[in-house]
Design a protein around this motif. Structure first.
Motif, short mmCIF file in Angstrom:
data_model
loop_
_atom_site.label_atom_id
_atom_site.label_comp_id
_atom_site.label_asym_id
_atom_site.label_seq_id
_atom_site.Cartn_x
_atom_site.Cartn_y
_atom_site.Cartn_z
N THR A 52 16.18 2.52 35.66
CA THR A 52 17.47 2.61 36.35
C THR A 52 17.50 1.74 37.61
O THR A 52 18.46 1.01 37.83
CB THR A 52 17.81 4.07 36.71
OG1 THR A 52 16.70 4.64 37.37
CG2 THR A 52 18.12 4.88 35.47
N GLN A 53 16.42 1.78 38.42
CA GLN A 53 16.47 1.07 39.70
C GLN A 53 16.11 -0.42 39.58
O GLN A 53 16.48 -1.22 40.41
CB GLN A 53 15.54 1.74 40.71
CG GLN A 53 16.01 3.16 41.03
CD GLN A 53 15.11 3.83 42.06
OE1 GLN A 53 14.82 3.26 43.09
NE2 GLN A 53 14.65 5.02 41.76
N GLY A 54 15.38 -0.75 38.51
CA GLY A 54 15.03 -2.16 38.29
C GLY A 54 15.94 -2.80 37.27
O GLY A 54 16.80 -3.62 37.60
N LEU A 55 15.80 -2.37 36.01
CA LEU A 55 16.49 -3.07 34.91
C LEU A 55 18.00 -2.83 34.89
O LEU A 55 18.78 -3.78 34.88
CB LEU A 55 15.86 -2.67 33.57
CG LEU A 55 14.35 -2.93 33.43
CD1 LEU A 55 13.85 -2.50 32.05
CD2 LEU A 55 14.03 -4.39 33.66
N VAL A 56 18.41 -1.57 34.89
CA VAL A 56 19.86 -1.30 34.78
C VAL A 56 20.58 -1.81 36.03
O VAL A 56 21.66 -2.41 35.94
CB VAL A 56 20.13 0.20 34.53
CG1 VAL A 56 21.63 0.49 34.57
CG2 VAL A 56 19.55 0.65 33.19
N ALA A 57 19.95 -1.65 37.20
CA ALA A 57 20.58 -2.14 38.44
C ALA A 57 20.73 -3.66 38.37
O ALA A 57 21.75 -4.22 38.80
CB ALA A 57 19.73 -1.75 39.64
N GLY A 58 19.75 -4.35 37.80
CA GLY A 58 19.84 -5.80 37.64
C GLY A 58 20.96 -6.18 36.69
O GLY A 58 21.73 -7.12 36.95
N MET A 59 21.09 -5.43 35.62
CA MET A 59 22.14 -5.73 34.64
C MET A 59 23.52 -5.47 35.21
O MET A 59 24.48 -6.14 34.84
CB MET A 59 21.89 -4.91 33.37
CG MET A 59 22.68 -5.37 32.18
SD MET A 59 22.61 -7.15 31.87
CE MET A 59 21.50 -7.21 30.50
N ASP A 60 23.63 -4.52 36.15
CA ASP A 60 24.92 -4.27 36.80
C ASP A 60 25.37 -5.51 37.58
O ASP A 60 26.55 -5.87 37.59
CB ASP A 60 24.83 -3.08 37.77
CG ASP A 60 24.82 -1.75 37.01
OD1 ASP A 60 25.18 -1.74 35.82
OD2 ASP A 60 24.44 -0.73 37.62
N ILE A 61 24.41 -6.16 38.25
CA ILE A 61 24.74 -7.36 39.03
C ILE A 61 25.18 -8.48 38.08
O ILE A 61 26.16 -9.19 38.31
CB ILE A 61 23.53 -7.81 39.90
CG1 ILE A 61 23.09 -6.66 40.82
CG2 ILE A 61 23.88 -9.07 40.70
CD1 ILE A 61 21.75 -6.90 41.52
N VAL A 62 24.44 -8.59 36.96
CA VAL A 62 24.81 -9.59 35.94
C VAL A 62 26.25 -9.33 35.48
O VAL A 62 27.06 -10.26 35.36
CB VAL A 62 23.83 -9.52 34.74
CG1 VAL A 62 24.33 -10.36 33.57
CG2 VAL A 62 22.43 -9.95 35.16
N GLY A 63 26.56 -8.05 35.23
CA GLY A 63 27.90 -7.68 34.75
C GLY A 63 28.99 -8.09 35.73
O GLY A 63 30.03 -8.61 35.34
N ASP A 64 28.73 -7.87 37.03
CA ASP A 64 29.73 -8.23 38.04
C ASP A 64 29.97 -9.73 38.06
O ASP A 64 31.11 -10.19 38.11
CB ASP A 64 29.26 -7.77 39.44
CG ASP A 64 29.28 -6.25 39.57
OD1 ASP A 64 29.89 -5.59 38.70
OD2 ASP A 64 28.67 -5.73 40.52
N ASP A 65 28.87 -10.51 38.00
CA ASP A 65 29.03 -11.97 38.08
C ASP A 65 29.58 -12.56 36.78
O ASP A 65 30.22 -13.61 36.79
CB ASP A 65 27.68 -12.62 38.45
CG ASP A 65 27.41 -12.47 39.95
OD1 ASP A 65 28.23 -11.83 40.63
OD2 ASP A 65 26.39 -12.99 40.43
N PHE A 66 29.35 -11.86 35.68
CA PHE A 66 29.94 -12.26 34.38
C PHE A 66 31.46 -12.06 34.48
O PHE A 66 32.24 -12.95 34.14
CB PHE A 66 29.33 -11.37 33.30
CG PHE A 66 29.64 -11.74 31.88
CD1 PHE A 66 29.89 -13.06 31.49
CD2 PHE A 66 29.64 -10.77 30.88
CE1 PHE A 66 30.15 -13.37 30.16
CE2 PHE A 66 29.89 -11.07 29.56
CZ PHE A 66 30.15 -12.38 29.20
N ARG A 67 31.85 -10.90 34.99
CA ARG A 67 33.28 -10.60 35.15
C ARG A 67 33.95 -11.62 36.06
O ARG A 67 35.07 -12.05 35.80
CB ARG A 67 33.40 -9.19 35.76
CG ARG A 67 34.84 -8.74 36.00
CD ARG A 67 34.88 -7.56 36.96
NE ARG A 67 34.25 -7.90 38.23
CZ ARG A 67 33.52 -7.07 38.98
NH1 ARG A 67 33.33 -5.84 38.61
NH2 ARG A 67 32.97 -7.47 40.13
N ASP A 68 33.23 -12.03 37.13
CA ASP A 68 33.83 -12.92 38.11
C ASP A 68 33.71 -14.40 37.75
O ASP A 68 34.02 -15.28 38.57
CB ASP A 68 33.19 -12.67 39.49
CG ASP A 68 33.49 -11.25 39.98
OD1 ASP A 68 34.42 -10.62 39.44
OD2 ASP A 68 32.77 -10.76 40.88
N GLY A 69 33.20 -14.67 36.56
CA GLY A 69 33.12 -16.07 36.11
C GLY A 69 32.00 -16.87 36.77
O GLY A 69 32.01 -18.10 36.75
#
Ligand code: B1M
Length: 230
Positions: A52-69
């Motif tokens: 949760t604190q390493g992998l999923v948290a990292g993927m959340d950041i990826v998701g935000d930047d994917f959304r923002d192009g």
């Protein structure tokens, strides 16, 4: 030599190690993620915290930047590959259980949707909690779900959707289960980022699970009730 070559994992604080995992997941560095997960385990961090604190948290950041192009599909695919490499290290630890089988579950992502990281996580955690799990992967039609439920004599059907365009398909599956008289035999649990408890209620699923640990708690609760009644 780049900066990363100078990082000595053992010298990092736990929080710095988690942040490095998030950065390396963002950059799609699968080998580094594997090393960092091993280092986190070596120092006694729990598989769940690493997840949760390493992998999923990292993927959340990826998701935000994917959304923002800022990130595009190829980069997100690399991040997903790195996430899966890390999950593969954790898998045996998350599924390790001496507990007797609580019940049987089928889980898969709905038709038109190829996101599988979340449902793979739920699968692992369900296995860890003592369920027999049949993960039928991505892009599942009504027929795929029905066939698997029958084949494995499932107590639970888990469906995942990550797209607002694919989540309505869950209702198609539930309606077909009703029409074929199989709905009442099954505990139907749904999850995925765009879903909500209200949506689950609307499509007449038994429950919405916000994340993998909630999926464990909810599955156990429903199985307990069913065993008492049955
Ligand atoms: Co896509 N994608 N993607 N993607 N992708 C999202 C979902 C998106 C929110 C990104 C964004 O814009 N911020 C967006 C959807 C927008 C929307 O519908 N509102 C999106 C889009 C638009 C797309 C494409 C359409 C992009 C394109 O091609 N233009 C395309 C669609 C492809 C398709 O499916 N037909 C696409 C493709 C991809 C990749 C292939 C590149 C890749 C998937 C790789 C893979 O899964 N093997 C990808 C990824 C990685 C993401 C993000 C960045 C991360 C998803 C993820 O793995 N999260 C995602 C952004 C985001 O969600 N923040 C995004 C980590 C995972 C642990 O969390 O899956 O939520 P999650 O699972 C959680 C809970 O939701 C819950 O428990 C899990 C663990 O705690 N849960 C369940 C999930 N399923 C459950 C089932 C249950 C119970 C709980 O059953 C009981």
């Amino acid at each position: 030599m780049d900066d990363k070559d100078e990082i000595i994992l053992e010298d990092l604080e736990d929080q710095e190690l988690f942040e490095l995992m998030q950065d390396d997941l963002y950059d799609g560095f699968a080998d580094e993620i594997v090393e960092e997960v091993h280092e986190a385990l070596r120092r006694g961090l729990t598989p769940y915290d690493i997840l949760t604190q390493g992998l999923v948290a990292g993927m959340d950041i990826v998701g935000d930047d994917f959304r923002d192009g800022i990130l595009f599909v190829p980069e997100v695919l690399m991040a997903a590959k790195a996430m899966k490499a890390g999950m593969n290290v954790l898998r045996p630890l998350l599924v390790e259980t001496g507990a007797p089988r609580l019940g049987t579950a089928v889980i898969g992502t709905v038709k038109g949707d190829i996101h599988d990281i979340g449902q793979n996580l739920v699968s692992m955690m369900w296995e860890g909690a003592g369920l027999e799990v049949h993960n039928i992967g991505i892009n599942n039609s009504v027929e795929d779900y029905l066939e698997a439920v029958e084949k494995y004599n499932a107590d639970i059907l888990g469906m995942s959707a990550l797209l607002t365009t694919t989540m309505p398909y869950m209702k198609v599956v539930i309606d077909t289960l009703k029409e074929s008289g199989k709905r009442d035999d099954l505990i139907v649990l749904v999850g995925g980022a765009p879903l909500s408890a209200a949506f689950a209620e609307e499509i007449e699923a038994d429950a919405y699970c916000a994340d993998a640990s909630e999926a464990v708690v909810v599955a156990k609760e429903f199985l307990k009730v069913r065993k008492k009644l049955g």
